[in-house]
Scaffold this active site. Sequence first.
Site, PDB file in Angstrom:
ATOM      1  N   VAL A 122       9.895   8.609  -7.055  1.00 60.71           N
ATOM      2  CA  VAL A 122      10.797   7.540  -6.609  1.00 60.71           C
ATOM      3  C   VAL A 122      11.411   6.888  -7.852  1.00 60.71           C
ATOM      4  O   VAL A 122      10.687   6.387  -8.725  1.00 60.71           O
ATOM      5  CB  VAL A 122      10.037   6.493  -5.764  1.00 60.71           C
ATOM      6  CG1 VAL A 122      10.967   5.332  -5.394  1.00 60.71           C
ATOM      7  CG2 VAL A 122       9.467   7.137  -4.504  1.00 60.71           C
ATOM      8  N   HIS A 138       7.617   1.665 -10.901  1.00 58.37           N
ATOM      9  CA  HIS A 138       6.468   1.206 -10.113  1.00 58.37           C
ATOM     10  C   HIS A 138       5.184   1.591 -10.828  1.00 58.37           C
ATOM     11  O   HIS A 138       5.129   2.578 -11.562  1.00 58.37           O
ATOM     12  CB  HIS A 138       6.486   1.793  -8.694  1.00 58.37           C
ATOM     13  CG  HIS A 138       6.595   3.280  -8.650  1.00 58.37           C
ATOM     14  ND1 HIS A 138       7.784   3.949  -8.817  1.00 58.37           N
ATOM     15  CD2 HIS A 138       5.653   4.234  -8.473  1.00 58.37           C
ATOM     16  CE1 HIS A 138       7.572   5.246  -8.736  1.00 58.37           C
ATOM     17  NE2 HIS A 138       6.282   5.452  -8.530  1.00 58.37           N
ATOM     18  N   MET A 139       4.171   0.805 -10.577  1.00 57.52           N
ATOM     19  CA  MET A 139       2.843   1.048 -11.143  1.00 57.52           C
ATOM     20  C   MET A 139       1.895   1.374  -9.986  1.00 57.52           C
ATOM     21  O   MET A 139       1.869   0.646  -8.992  1.00 57.52           O
ATOM     22  CB  MET A 139       2.385  -0.217 -11.875  1.00 57.52           C
ATOM     23  CG  MET A 139       0.989  -0.171 -12.456  1.00 57.52           C
ATOM     24  SD  MET A 139       0.593  -1.765 -13.230  1.00 57.52           S
ATOM     25  CE  MET A 139       1.453  -1.605 -14.790  1.00 57.52           C
ATOM     26  N   HIS A 140       1.160   2.470 -10.121  1.00 58.08           N
ATOM     27  CA  HIS A 140       0.133   2.803  -9.125  1.00 58.08           C
ATOM     28  C   HIS A 140      -1.151   2.064  -9.491  1.00 58.08           C
ATOM     29  O   HIS A 140      -1.592   2.098 -10.648  1.00 58.08           O
ATOM     30  CB  HIS A 140      -0.168   4.305  -9.131  1.00 58.08           C
ATOM     31  CG  HIS A 140       0.965   5.164  -8.688  1.00 58.08           C
ATOM     32  ND1 HIS A 140       1.047   5.677  -7.417  1.00 58.08           N
ATOM     33  CD2 HIS A 140       2.066   5.609  -9.344  1.00 58.08           C
ATOM     34  CE1 HIS A 140       2.151   6.420  -7.314  1.00 58.08           C
ATOM     35  NE2 HIS A 140       2.784   6.388  -8.474  1.00 58.08           N
ATOM     36  N   ARG A 167       0.838  -1.206   0.000  1.00 54.16           N
ATOM     37  CA  ARG A 167       0.000   0.000   0.000  1.00 54.16           C
ATOM     38  C   ARG A 167       0.868   1.248   0.000  1.00 54.16           C
ATOM     39  O   ARG A 167       1.893   1.302   0.680  1.00 54.16           O
ATOM     40  CB  ARG A 167      -0.933   0.001   1.215  1.00 54.16           C
ATOM     41  CG  ARG A 167      -1.966  -1.105   1.137  1.00 54.16           C
ATOM     42  CD  ARG A 167      -3.161  -0.869   2.035  1.00 54.16           C
ATOM     43  NE  ARG A 167      -3.946  -2.097   2.122  1.00 54.16           N
ATOM     44  CZ  ARG A 167      -4.852  -2.487   1.216  1.00 54.16           C
ATOM     45  NH1 ARG A 167      -5.112  -1.739   0.163  1.00 54.16           N
ATOM     46  NH2 ARG A 167      -5.497  -3.630   1.367  1.00 54.16           N
ATOM     47  N   ASP A 168       0.424   2.239  -0.783  1.00 48.00           N
ATOM     48  CA  ASP A 168       1.133   3.519  -0.860  1.00 48.00           C
ATOM     49  C   ASP A 168       1.047   4.224   0.494  1.00 48.00           C
ATOM     50  O   ASP A 168      -0.011   4.236   1.138  1.00 48.00           O
ATOM     51  CB  ASP A 168       0.513   4.385  -1.961  1.00 48.00           C
ATOM     52  CG  ASP A 168       1.404   5.544  -2.357  1.00 48.00           C
ATOM     53  OD1 ASP A 168       1.909   5.542  -3.490  1.00 48.00           O
ATOM     54  OD2 ASP A 168       1.584   6.462  -1.521  1.00 48.00           O
ATOM     55  N   ILE A 169       2.158   4.806   0.902  1.00 46.96           N
ATOM     56  CA  ILE A 169       2.217   5.482   2.199  1.00 46.96           C
ATOM     57  C   ILE A 169       1.355   6.754   2.203  1.00 46.96           C
ATOM     58  O   ILE A 169       0.952   7.235   3.267  1.00 46.96           O
ATOM     59  CB  ILE A 169       3.696   5.811   2.544  1.00 46.96           C
ATOM     60  CG1 ILE A 169       3.910   5.956   4.036  1.00 46.96           C
ATOM     61  CG2 ILE A 169       4.198   7.027   1.778  1.00 46.96           C
ATOM     62  CD1 ILE A 169       5.367   5.974   4.447  1.00 46.96           C
ATOM     63  N   ASN A 210       4.178   6.642 -13.669  1.00 41.89           N
ATOM     64  CA  ASN A 210       4.804   7.934 -13.897  1.00 41.89           C
ATOM     65  C   ASN A 210       6.241   7.698 -14.353  1.00 41.89           C
ATOM     66  O   ASN A 210       6.932   6.825 -13.802  1.00 41.89           O
ATOM     67  CB  ASN A 210       4.801   8.766 -12.611  1.00 41.89           C
ATOM     68  CG  ASN A 210       3.396   9.122 -12.151  1.00 41.89           C
ATOM     69  OD1 ASN A 210       2.505   9.333 -12.974  1.00 41.89           O
ATOM     70  ND2 ASN A 210       3.183   9.167 -10.843  1.00 41.89           N
TER      71      ASN A 210
HETATM   72  P1  DGP Z   1       5.695   8.502  -7.902  1.00 41.74           P
HETATM   73  O1  DGP Z   1       5.353   9.935  -7.727  1.00 41.74           O
HETATM   74  O2  DGP Z   1       5.011   7.889  -9.096  1.00 41.74           O
HETATM   75  O3  DGP Z   1       7.194   8.257  -7.896  1.00 41.74           O
HETATM   76  O4  DGP Z   1       5.094   7.754  -6.648  1.00 41.74           O
HETATM   77  C1  DGP Z   1       5.847   7.311  -5.565  1.00 41.74           C
HETATM   78  C2  DGP Z   1       4.888   6.852  -4.508  1.00 41.74           C
HETATM   79  O5  DGP Z   1       5.625   6.134  -3.540  1.00 41.74           O
HETATM   80  C3  DGP Z   1       4.178   7.978  -3.756  1.00 41.74           C
HETATM   81  O6  DGP Z   1       2.771   7.885  -4.012  1.00 41.74           O
HETATM   82  C4  DGP Z   1       4.475   7.721  -2.294  1.00 41.74           C
HETATM   83  C5  DGP Z   1       5.035   6.331  -2.288  1.00 41.74           C
HETATM   84  N1  DGP Z   1       6.073   6.087  -1.292  1.00 41.74           N
HETATM   85  C6  DGP Z   1       7.235   6.776  -1.166  1.00 41.74           C
HETATM   86  N2  DGP Z   1       7.970   6.272  -0.154  1.00 41.74           N
HETATM   87  C7  DGP Z   1       7.248   5.232   0.353  1.00 41.74           C
HETATM   88  C8  DGP Z   1       7.493   4.320   1.419  1.00 41.74           C
HETATM   89  O7  DGP Z   1       8.505   4.342   2.111  1.00 41.74           O
HETATM   90  N3  DGP Z   1       6.512   3.386   1.662  1.00 41.74           N
HETATM   91  C9  DGP Z   1       5.372   3.324   0.906  1.00 41.74           C
HETATM   92  N4  DGP Z   1       4.490   2.380   1.229  1.00 41.74           N
HETATM   93  N5  DGP Z   1       5.123   4.177  -0.107  1.00 41.74           N
HETATM   94  C10 DGP Z   1       6.047   5.122  -0.367  1.00 41.74           C
END
Ligand code: DGP
Length: 117
Positions: free
Chosen positions: A99, A103-105, A32-34, A90
């Site tokens: 990041v 990765h795929m959202h 899950r996204d943070i 992205n």
């Molecule tokens: P992007 O902008 O596409 O690079 O999205 C990166 C996503 O990664 C952003 O929605 C927040 C998420 N994210 C960043 N650091 C962490 C982390 O340490 N844990 C989790 N679960 N998500 C993270």
Amino acid sequence: MKERTDCIFCRIAAGEIGSDLLYQDNGIIAFRDINPLAPTHILIVPRKHISSLAELSEDEATLTGTMVNVANCLARSEGIVERGYRLVINCGREGGQGVAHLHMHFLGGRQLGNQLG
Ligand code: DGP
């Protein structure tokens, strides 16, 4: 698999940093996204460090299909396969990538807007 010690997603894949892990196999993890932008916001991430979609080699292109398969499995397990969902990758600075690890959202669980940009 060699991970980057300076990459947050490599460190999550290696188990060095905790995450709400929903899926894992030899090649992919999903957690899950943070900072969720929807009730269901999951990141689908290859274990291999590929810094962006633009760095994906031709040989690795099938990885994106595998990521979509994982997303479809998650849609079923999250109970939103009928309602619908959105997959987003992205790429690079102007593509909104923060990041630097491919990765795929996976977004769902609410009505998403029509605006993409
Ligand atoms: P992007 O902008 O596409 O690079 O999205 C990166 C996503 O990664 C952003 O929605 C927040 C998420 N994210 C960043 N650091 C962490 C982390 O340490 N844990 C989790 N679960 N998500 C993270």
